[in-house]
Design an enzyme around this catalytic site. Structure first.
Site, short mmCIF file in Angstrom:
data_model
loop_
_atom_site.label_atom_id
_atom_site.label_comp_id
_atom_site.label_asym_id
_atom_site.label_seq_id
_atom_site.Cartn_x
_atom_site.Cartn_y
_atom_site.Cartn_z
CB SER A 130 -0.98 0.11 1.19
OG SER A 130 0.09 0.03 2.23
NE ARG A 131 4.95 2.72 -2.91
CZ ARG A 131 6.02 1.97 -3.22
NH1 ARG A 131 6.13 0.94 -3.47
NH2 ARG A 131 7.29 3.07 -3.53
#
Ligand SMILES: Cc1cc2nc3c(=O)[nH]c(=O)nc-3n(C[C@H](O)[C@H](O)[C@H](O)COP(=O)(O)O)c2cc1C
Length: 156
Positions: A130-131
């Site tokens: 998802s970063r």
């Protein structure tokens, strides 16, 4: 990059030349960060702390546990200095190889030994698809007279 030779409750140990560039830098500023990075796991661990030389006995013991070729290499290499050619290193190595061919003890040079980093901060970083990566910071604090680690999440 150096080889991590040991770690315990006292810190993280590596060995090098005390007259190398990094050693001069450490004598000016005895603080450093260690970074361990695992590409496949998308993970890194950072350790910050103060650095001191390990005892001479500890360096001596480790020096003599190394293969004889590595011991000779440590004597030959005035690490971080300019060398006019490979042959200079090679010739000195051969000379020492002859000198110690009888299997006698190879003395550890005074300029070779270990450093120990005493950790004062850890950061465990774990990448996420998802970063929104995880960063958990551990810093020492006193609680009820005991030294414990305060754990805080940092924004990625
Ligand atoms: C895989 C690997 C391991 C290394 N291990 C050490 C080590 O344990 N000690 C060391 O002094 N240099 C080691 N080196 C060489 C250092 O990265 C560096 O070139 C050398 O210490 C000189 O650094 P300086 O001129 O900044 O002092 C290693 C290099 C590599 C690629």
């Amino acid at each position: 990059m150096v080889l991590l030779k040991g770690y315990d409750e006292n810190g993280f140990v590596w060995y090098t030349n005390y007259e190398s560039r990094k050693a001069h830098e450490l004598s000016e500023n005895p603080h450093a960060s260690l970074l361990f990075y695992w590409d496949g796991l998308n993970r890194q661990v950072r350790v910050e702390g103060s650095v001191e030389k390990v005892s001479d006995e500890e360096s001596e013991q480790y020096f003599h546990s190394r293969p004889r070729g590595s011991q000779l290499g440590a004597i030959v290499s005035k690490q971080s200095t300019v060398v006019s050619g490979r042959n200079v290193l090679h010739d000195l190595y051969k000379e020492l190889e002859g000198k110690y061919s009888d299997g006698s003890l190879i003395p550890k040079p005074n300029y070779w030994g270990g450093y120990r980093l005493k950790p004062e901060l850890f950061e465990f970083w774990q990448g996420q698809k998802s970063r929104l990566h995880d960063r958990l910071q551990y810093s020492p604090e006193e609680s009820n007279g005991q030294r414990v680690w305060r754990i805080e999440r940092l924004a990625p």
